[in-house]
Design a protein around this motif. Structure first.
Motif, PDB file in Angstrom:
ATOM      1  N   SER A  63       0.861  -1.182   0.000  1.00  0.00           N
ATOM      2  CA  SER A  63       0.000   0.000   0.000  1.00  0.00           C
ATOM      3  C   SER A  63       0.898   1.232   0.000  1.00  0.00           C
ATOM      4  N   PRO A  64       0.346   2.414  -0.275  1.00  0.00           N
ATOM      5  CA  PRO A  64       1.196   3.609  -0.274  1.00  0.00           C
ATOM      6  C   PRO A  64       1.891   3.851   1.061  1.00  0.00           C
ATOM      7  N   SER A  65       1.230   3.500   2.161  1.00  0.00           N
ATOM      8  CA  SER A  65       1.812   3.785   3.475  1.00  0.00           C
ATOM      9  C   SER A  65       2.957   2.846   3.832  1.00  0.00           C
ATOM     10  N   THR A  66       2.902   1.611   3.351  1.00  0.00           N
ATOM     11  CA  THR A  66       3.930   0.626   3.723  1.00  0.00           C
ATOM     12  C   THR A  66       4.982   0.410   2.642  1.00  0.00           C
ATOM     13  N   ALA A  67       4.749   0.921   1.432  1.00  0.00           N
ATOM     14  CA  ALA A  67       5.690   0.686   0.331  1.00  0.00           C
ATOM     15  C   ALA A  67       7.091   1.213   0.606  1.00  0.00           C
ATOM     16  N   PRO A  68       7.260   2.419   1.190  1.00  0.00           N
ATOM     17  CA  PRO A  68       8.639   2.883   1.430  1.00  0.00           C
ATOM     18  C   PRO A  68       9.440   1.963   2.343  1.00  0.00           C
ATOM     19  N   ALA A  69       8.801   1.420   3.380  1.00  0.00           N
ATOM     20  CA  ALA A  69       9.518   0.515   4.284  1.00  0.00           C
ATOM     21  C   ALA A  69       9.919  -0.757   3.553  1.00  0.00           C
ATOM     22  N   PHE A  70       9.047  -1.246   2.661  1.00  0.00           N
ATOM     23  CA  PHE A  70       9.400  -2.438   1.895  1.00  0.00           C
ATOM     24  C   PHE A  70      10.609  -2.162   1.011  1.00  0.00           C
ATOM     25  N   VAL A  71      10.592  -1.036   0.297  1.00  0.00           N
ATOM     26  CA  VAL A  71      11.695  -0.727  -0.614  1.00  0.00           C
ATOM     27  C   VAL A  71      13.019  -0.677   0.140  1.00  0.00           C
ATOM     28  N   ALA A  72      13.035   0.007   1.265  1.00  0.00           N
ATOM     29  CA  ALA A  72      14.271   0.113   2.044  1.00  0.00           C
ATOM     30  C   ALA A  72      14.770  -1.256   2.484  1.00  0.00           C
TER      31      ALA A  72
END
Length: 266
Positions: A63-72
């Motif tokens: 989701s938009p809220s969790t995508a940055p943590a996944f990418v990192a």
């Protein structure tokens, strides 16, 4: 190489897992509720680093809220390929939540492929309680057209991309996907009766009746959904080629889905 399958309790994830195992792949299943799935590891969308350890490929719900943590976490783990389960709605513009997720997930060094299915045939599961309780299916805009897709076709497409691996023509691509035919929801209800033998009264709700009965807390999401259904009345859905492009077979029909889910309406 080990493939991480997120959302492990979902029907699509289960089918992806089964397909990868049948192909001899090493699979790690992840879930937010691993206690409900004994073979799964815990998956924390806010910090998925532990689930991603020693992982080379991922089948991802995000989701938009969790995508940055996944990418990192994926970059740190050295992930080579991500197959993202997105949505056909992502093609509607950059403000769509699925489009936002796609943008974040794709902005990384690993190879990304986006699967973009339309409406799921499995949405018909939500009708089953009404049928058993009242003999009715109560929906607005029964003449709205869509081309729903079988969850197994989505899984087959994901498995194909993962088995091909990064660098095999799927990198950076999105695959719009639908079922093989456009149909009204009234026709879908008729097929339920035809296949199952269960008589069903199709009740075409007005928009105000639907607002009272849908029980959705998010009014904006509800109104977007109603507006979408209204826009589909009298407009056949475009049949997208993603399933055939990736799997080599035509998408499964709604009749097949009903046959694959016996007893749902009885």
């Amino acid at each position: 190489m080990t493939v991480l399958v997120t959302g492990g309790r979902g029907a699509i994830a289960r089918a992806v897992t089964a397909g990868l195992i049948a192909a001899g792949q090493d699979v790690r299943v992840a879930s937010r509720e691993p206690s409900a799935l004994p073979s799964a590891v815990a998956y924390d969308p806010a910090d998925p680093s532990s689930a991603l350890r020693d992982i080379s490929q991922v089948f991802l719900y995000s989701s938009p809220s969790t995508a940055p943590a996944f990418v990192a976490a994926a970059e740190a783990a050295g992930v080579k390929q991500v197959v993202l389960l997105s949505s056909l709605s992502s093609l509607g513009g950059p403000e769509d939540p699925h489009a936002k997720t796609e943008h974040v997930i794709a902005d990384a060094s690993y190879a990304t492929t986006r699967l973009q299915p339309g409406a799921f045939m499995s949405n018909a599961r939500y009708w089953a309680h009404q049928v058993r309780a009242t003999g009715q299916i109560r929906l607005p805009y029964l003449e709205a057209e869509e081309a729903p897709i079988h969850e197994q076709d989505i899984a087959d497409a994901a498995v194909r991309v993962l088995l091909d691996g990064p660098g095999n023509g799927h990198d950076g691509r999105g695959y719009p996907m639908t079922g093989p035919e456009s149909m009204t929801r009234r026709h879908q209800i008729g097929l339920v009766t035809e296949v199952t033998g269960v008589p069903i009264e199709a009740v075409d709700l007005t928009p105000d009746e639907a607002r009272a009965e849908m029980g959705m807390r998010d009014e904006g999401q509800r109104e977007t959904l109603l507006a979408y259904w209204a826009s589909r009345v009298g407009t056949p859905a475009t049949i997208e080629p993603g399933v055939e492009l990736l799997t080599g077979h035509t998408g499964r029909t709604f009749t097949t889905w009903l046959t694959d889910n016996p007893g749902l309406f009885t």
